[in-house]
Write an enzyme that holds these catalytic residues in place. Structure first.
Site, PDB file in Angstrom:
ATOM      1  N   ASP A  72       0.932  -1.178   0.144  1.00 41.98           N
ATOM      2  CA  ASP A  72      -0.229  -0.028   0.091  1.00 41.98           C
ATOM      3  C   ASP A  72       0.844   1.406  -0.001  1.00 41.98           C
ATOM      4  O   ASP A  72       2.058   1.305   0.080  1.00 41.98           O
ATOM      5  CB  ASP A  72      -0.798   0.071   1.283  1.00 41.98           C
ATOM      6  CG  ASP A  72      -0.065  -0.348   2.425  1.00 41.98           C
ATOM      7  OD1 ASP A  72       0.949  -0.402   2.380  1.00 41.98           O
ATOM      8  OD2 ASP A  72      -0.873  -0.461   3.685  1.00 41.98           O
ATOM      9  N   HIS A  73       0.216   2.313   0.133  1.00 45.49           N
ATOM     10  CA  HIS A  73       0.955   3.685  -0.038  1.00 45.49           C
ATOM     11  C   HIS A  73       0.416   4.547   0.945  1.00 45.49           C
ATOM     12  O   HIS A  73      -0.739   4.291   1.716  1.00 45.49           O
ATOM     13  CB  HIS A  73       0.460   4.551  -1.327  1.00 45.49           C
ATOM     14  CG  HIS A  73       0.959   3.556  -2.738  1.00 45.49           C
ATOM     15  ND1 HIS A  73       2.108   4.205  -3.310  1.00 45.49           N
ATOM     16  CD2 HIS A  73       0.548   2.687  -3.254  1.00 45.49           C
ATOM     17  CE1 HIS A  73       2.400   3.657  -4.342  1.00 45.49           C
ATOM     18  NE2 HIS A  73       1.643   2.507  -4.370  1.00 45.49           N
ATOM     19  N   PRO A  74       1.120   5.343   1.571  1.00 45.34           N
ATOM     20  CA  PRO A  74       0.645   6.409   2.569  1.00 45.34           C
ATOM     21  C   PRO A  74      -0.541   7.265   2.216  1.00 45.34           C
ATOM     22  O   PRO A  74      -0.340   7.763   1.064  1.00 45.34           O
ATOM     23  CB  PRO A  74       1.879   7.217   3.091  1.00 45.34           C
ATOM     24  CG  PRO A  74       2.665   7.003   1.903  1.00 45.34           C
ATOM     25  CD  PRO A  74       2.434   5.980   1.138  1.00 45.34           C
TER      26      PRO A  74
END
Length: 205
Positions: A72-74
């Site tokens: 995932d990404h922030p």
């Protein structure tokens, strides 16, 4: 098909394997990517599976183009691009954000024994599939799945039970997935011919 081995996984062409371990009779399909994961005995993935930060039980059936533990990404920062954590790819004087990578690796997906994940399915980080669970093709699994439950859809929802609760509990107690290789061979015809309840009656479950 290559003859499977007790002592080394069969890894087909074009795979990328990083920091991962494999049990006996494991097969990794062509073009697959496996990172920071562990496969139990007899489990396999078909072509172009993408698996990260996962603990895979025994006898897991993972179809082509499926993804487990999708990274995932922030989302709470001003940007979500990977220049935030792969910073050394962009600047000579910037370091990677190792804390971000450590947190990502800690978010494990857990796949139980005797599970089936259909083609193009997605299992998110920190999701657990119980023993015997089935994920339909194309499903997106965002929540834990109970043992011997079939889920489908986006997001995935229970479709039906693979086995009634009483039979599922007996199969889990029998734990045939822990049997020695020779015992599995001796019971092969019963695995093929008998329904689950009859198999349990014959084999003491």
């Amino acid at each position: 098909m290559a003859r499977l081995k007790p002592d080394a996984a069969v890894i087909h062409d074009g795979c990328t394997i990083t920091d991962s371990t494999f049990g006996a009779y494991v097969e990794i399909g062509a073009g697959s990517r496996v990172a920071h994961s562990a496969f139990g005995d007899y489990s396999y993935c078909d072509r172009y599976a993408d698996i990260a930060n996962a603990r895979i039980g025994k006898f897991a059936n993972i179809a082509a183009f499926s993804r487990i533990g999708a990274t995932d990404h922030p989302l709470d920062t001003a940007a979500c691009h990977h220049f935030l954590y792969r910073s050394d790819d962009y600047w000579d004087d910037a370091a990677r954000d190792e804390a971000f990578f450590a947190h990502r690796k800690s978010r494990l997906a857990h796949i139980g024994h005797d599970t089936w994940i259909g083609a193009h399915a997605l299992v998110m980080p920190e999701v657990t599939l119980g023993h015997g669970a089935v994920v339909a093709a194309g499903a997106v699994v965002t929540r834990d799945v109970a043992p011997y439950t079939i889920v489908a859809g986006t997001p995935a929802r229970p479709l039906r039970k693979r086995q009634p609760r009483a039979i599922a509990d007996r199969l889990i107690a029998l734990a045939w997935w822990d049997w020695p290789h020779d015992a599995l061979r001796a019971a092969l015809e019963d695995f093929r011919a008998l329904k689950a309840e009859a198999f349990l009656e014959k084999h003491g479950g």
